[in-house]
Design an enzyme around this catalytic site. Structure first.
Site, PDB file in Angstrom:
ATOM      1  N   SER A   1       0.806  -1.216   0.000  1.00 41.14           N
ATOM      2  CA  SER A   1       0.000   0.000   0.000  1.00 41.14           C
ATOM      3  C   SER A   1       0.844   1.272   0.000  1.00 41.14           C
ATOM      4  O   SER A   1       1.550   1.538  -0.966  1.00 41.14           O
ATOM      5  CB  SER A   1      -0.967  -0.031   1.194  1.00 41.14           C
ATOM      6  OG  SER A   1      -1.923   0.984   1.113  1.00 41.14           O
TER       7      SER A   1
ATOM      8  N   ASP B   1      10.349   4.948 -10.200  1.00 43.41           N
ATOM      9  CA  ASP B   1       9.957   5.499 -11.497  1.00 43.41           C
ATOM     10  C   ASP B   1      10.745   6.759 -11.857  1.00 43.41           C
ATOM     11  O   ASP B   1      10.999   7.024 -13.041  1.00 43.41           O
ATOM     12  CB  ASP B   1       8.461   5.810 -11.503  1.00 43.41           C
ATOM     13  CG  ASP B   1       7.616   4.560 -11.718  1.00 43.41           C
ATOM     14  OD1 ASP B   1       8.204   3.457 -11.751  1.00 43.41           O
ATOM     15  OD2 ASP B   1       6.387   4.677 -11.845  1.00 43.41           O
TER      16      ASP B   1
ATOM     17  N   LYS C   1      -0.725  -4.179  -3.048  1.00 41.37           N
ATOM     18  CA  LYS C   1      -2.002  -3.652  -2.551  1.00 41.37           C
ATOM     19  C   LYS C   1      -2.164  -2.249  -3.110  1.00 41.37           C
ATOM     20  O   LYS C   1      -1.615  -1.291  -2.583  1.00 41.37           O
ATOM     21  CB  LYS C   1      -2.008  -3.652  -1.024  1.00 41.37           C
ATOM     22  CG  LYS C   1      -3.396  -3.507  -0.399  1.00 41.37           C
ATOM     23  CD  LYS C   1      -3.844  -2.067  -0.304  1.00 41.37           C
ATOM     24  CE  LYS C   1      -5.142  -1.944   0.466  1.00 41.37           C
ATOM     25  NZ  LYS C   1      -5.673  -0.564   0.468  1.00 41.37           N
TER      26      LYS C   1
END
Length: 533
Positions: free
Chosen positions: A295, A306, A320
């Site tokens: 999460s 990224d 999640k």
């Protein structure tokens, strides 16, 4: 996670005096069907029914057909779930453990009611007000209920202290007690700070800033002019508030950098971007993750990966990536309903695949990964070409399909925890014997004024190891052979040392000692040391 409260619209149907309850369903609304069924059961069923339980069962039943993270919690469960994330609770300010059915104070909270009153580590709280809590088989939950209470209220606790013949009674005024999410913070090497978080709560960002400032100052004092780099440990961190994840990621990224975005069928797209004020925009960063990193932890990891801001080390995260909106019900209970998906800056959906209504299969994910070799061999992990994405700066290949795949894979060490060791821990004999030892030897252990002194000089006594093995044997826990015993003792000895350190110093001391046996930690430390040469 953003706390958004939705108004509830309660539609009530008048009860017909007609025993057959001839009601025109009109458009045959599913909601009207549910209401009619409830009214019929309450008024016509042969036996008395508990309407509250029926309603709860109906809600749970509906949610069970959806995704694995939409859920219902009672008022009591809701309070227990949200309290660790809120940042504080009202109480007396002690960290404790139960030893032989007695509450043993491990530490008092700095500036809390217990410390101010003079309660010490090693004290045993045997009574709260006029109620005995020692030797009466009272549950931990019931004991906490008696110790906690509204800020400003009074409570009397009776303490038994070594060296004192008579019990001591303290009058305490309950106060706000901070709940922290920072597990550890220390310098792991020259120019390398290490911080670990257990969850993402209301105070996580503030704790992070204080920890980083403190580590930077310690690094500058010890190695003047040495740049500061960070190991961010998110292993086993199951997440928490979305806002806390956004605030943490903001510290690493440049102005305008996308942190995360969410999309759902009925909610507007939300984007979070960095404002350029982060205190960790310089220096190397390594993030530690494993299969229980989930999460909010995956949001931070995905944003750093990224943007090519740091290196992710460990194993593929949990996956999640569903956003829950809390729907508070009038009695304090709550529905946490999935309304959107999380996406990393490159557009990768964090949520791993699932079958609606099949939570059992979803919960077996760890076993499936282990069975297929994913946890022990990177070559066992396969991604379709359609799941390829490119990082935003260096254009490295990363993969979607759920979860965050680390840049450096560290296989699970299946030999680290033997069956014998797992059983000793499960029976509670490791912690209980260590607590008894630390309590009995507290005065002698106080000679270790610093953790470095403790790490260098303290040796786990053989008598303590023998006591643990003996207690285990009495409960039927014995090694299969000498090899299993030998492999168990190596890690067990280190664990005991870490537990003793936690009792006489703090939680950070535990991780500073135990981390040396963690393969992910060692790989991360090696990675950041190579990057800073």
């Amino acid at each position: 996670m953003r706390q958004i409260i939705l108004p509830l619209i309660l539609l009530l149907l008048p009860l017909s005096s007609n025993a057959q309850m001839r009601i025109n369903l009109g458009a045959d609304s599913p909601l009207r069907k549910l209401q009619i069924a409830t009214i019929a059961i309450e008024n016509l069923y042969v036996d008395t029914v508990n309407s509250e339980h029926l309603a709860e069962d109906a809600i749970r039943g509906m949610l069970s057909k959806l995704d694995p993270h939409s859920s219902y919690s009672t008022a009591k469960e809701t309070k227990e779930l949200t309290e660790p994330l809120k940042g504080n609770f009202d109480g007396i300010g002690v960290q404790f453990n139960m030893v032989d059915d007695t509450l043993l104070v491990i530490q008092t909270v700095n500036g809390g009611p217990s410390e101010k009153a003079g309660i010490l580590a090693g004290d045993r709280i045997v009574a709260v007000n006029d109620t005995a809590i020692s030797g009466v088989k009272m549950s931990r939950t019931d004991i906490m209920k008696r110790l906690r209470g509204k800020k400003g209220t009074e409570v009397n606790v009776t303490v038994v202290r070594r060296g004192e013949r008579q019990p001591i009674t303290f009058r305490l005024i309950r106060d706000k007690i901070p709940v922290t999410s920072l597990d550890a913070a220390y310098l792991a090497g020259k120019g390398i700070g290490y911080i670990r978080f257990g969850n993402f709560g209301a105070t996580t960002h503030d704790e992070m800033v204080r920890a980083v400032d403190s580590l930077k100052a310690a690094n500058a004092a010890r190695w003047p002019g040495t740049p500061f780099n960070l190991m961010l440990d998110l292993q086993d961190n199951g997440g928490g508030y979305l806002s806390a994840a956004e605030e943490m990621a903001n510290e690493f990224l440049g102005e305008g950098d996308l942190i995360v975005f969410t999309k759902g069928r009925s909610v507007a797209k939300h984007e979070a971007r960095a404002d350029g004020s982060g205190i960790l925009r310089q220096g190397k960063v390594v993030v530690l993750v494993n299969e229980y990193t989930a999460s909010a932890s995956e949001i931070v990891s995905g944003a750093i990966q990224d943007h090519d801001r740091g290196t992710i080390v460990g194993r593929r995260t949990f996956g999640k990536g569903l956003v829950q909106r809390p729907v508070e019900l009038p009695d304090g209970s709550m529905i946490r309903l999935t309304v959107a998906h999380y996406y990393t800056p490159t557009g990768r959906c964090i949520q791993k695949p699932y079958k609606p209504g099949d939570k059992a299969d979803y919960d077996m994910d760890f076993e499936q990964r282990l069975k297929h070799g994913e946890l022990t061999c990177r070559d066992s992990i396969h991604f379709a070409d359609s799941l390829k994405y490119e990082t935003l700066r260096l254009h490295r290949t990363v993969y979607g399909g759920g979860a965050i795949m680390p840049d450096i894979f560290v296989p699970l060490d299946t030999t680290r925890y033997t069956r014998f060791h797992r059983m000793l821990v499960a029976k509670g004999v490791v912690v209980s014997n260590t607590l008894k030892y630390a309590d009995k030897m507290r005065k002698q252990l106080s000679r270790y004024k610093t953790l470095d002194m403790f790490k260098n000089d303290f040796q786990v006594p053989q008598t303590l190891i023998d006591s643990i093995l003996s207690d285990g044997a009495q409960q039927g826990v014995v090694p299969d052979d000498d090899d299993e015993k030998s492999r168990t003792l190596e890690y067990l000895t280190l664990q005991i040392k870490a537990l003793v350190a936690r009792d006489i110093f703090d939680q950070s001391a535990y991780f500073e000692i135990i981390n040396v046996s963690n393969p992910i930690y060692n790989a991360a430390l090696e990675t950041i040391m190579q990057q800073t040469k």
